[in-house]
Design a protein around this motif. Structure first.
Motif, PDB file in Angstrom:
ATOM      1  N   ALA A  56       0.875  -1.166   0.000  1.00 10.16           N
ATOM      2  CA  ALA A  56       0.000   0.000   0.000  1.00 10.16           C
ATOM      3  C   ALA A  56       0.914   1.218   0.000  1.00 10.16           C
ATOM      4  O   ALA A  56       1.770   1.355   0.863  1.00 10.16           O
ATOM      5  CB  ALA A  56      -0.896   0.004   1.234  1.00 10.16           C
ATOM      6  N   VAL A  57       0.749   2.083  -0.988  1.00  8.77           N
ATOM      7  CA  VAL A  57       1.634   3.244  -1.106  1.00  8.77           C
ATOM      8  C   VAL A  57       0.820   4.515  -1.294  1.00  8.77           C
ATOM      9  O   VAL A  57      -0.325   4.481  -1.745  1.00  8.77           O
ATOM     10  CB  VAL A  57       2.625   3.090  -2.290  1.00  8.77           C
ATOM     11  CG1 VAL A  57       3.509   1.876  -2.101  1.00  8.77           C
ATOM     12  CG2 VAL A  57       1.893   2.996  -3.607  1.00  8.77           C
ATOM     13  N   ASP A  58       1.423   5.616  -0.949  1.00  7.73           N
ATOM     14  CA  ASP A  58       0.864   6.937  -1.204  1.00  7.73           C
ATOM     15  C   ASP A  58       1.841   7.677  -2.099  1.00  7.73           C
ATOM     16  O   ASP A  58       3.033   7.770  -1.782  1.00  7.73           O
ATOM     17  CB  ASP A  58       0.688   7.730   0.093  1.00  7.73           C
ATOM     18  CG  ASP A  58      -0.363   7.131   1.006  1.00  7.73           C
ATOM     19  OD1 ASP A  58      -1.388   6.657   0.486  1.00  7.73           O
ATOM     20  OD2 ASP A  58      -0.143   7.131   2.231  1.00  7.73           O
TER      21      ASP A  58
END
Length: 74
Positions: A56-58
């Motif tokens: 999960a990345v931003d």
């Protein structure tokens, strides 16, 4: 061919370092995959090999590629 004093420690899951199969002057990390009497099956794959990984990345920043980065893709 393991030293006598190391043989008792070579149980399934134990990791040890040895020569890399493709380049013996470089080290590789091995894991004991199986052990039967005087035979040890060693696995040099990464412990996460074959496992699906999810991240999960931003995205925190977007920029244009530099001329050098663009040239490297050609």
């Amino acid at each position: 061919a393991f030293p006598e004093e190391m043989r008792e420690q070579l149980q399934t899951g134990v990791q040890f370092q040895g020569p890399h199969p493709a380049n013996p002057s470089q080290p590789a990390l091995y894991r004991v995959a199986a052990r039967e009497e005087d035979e040890v099956v060693a696995d040099a794959n990464h412990v996460l090999a074959g496992i699906d990984l999810h991240f999960a990345v931003d995205v925190v920043e977007v920029r244009d590629a530099t001329a050098e980065e663009i040239a490297a893709t050609k």
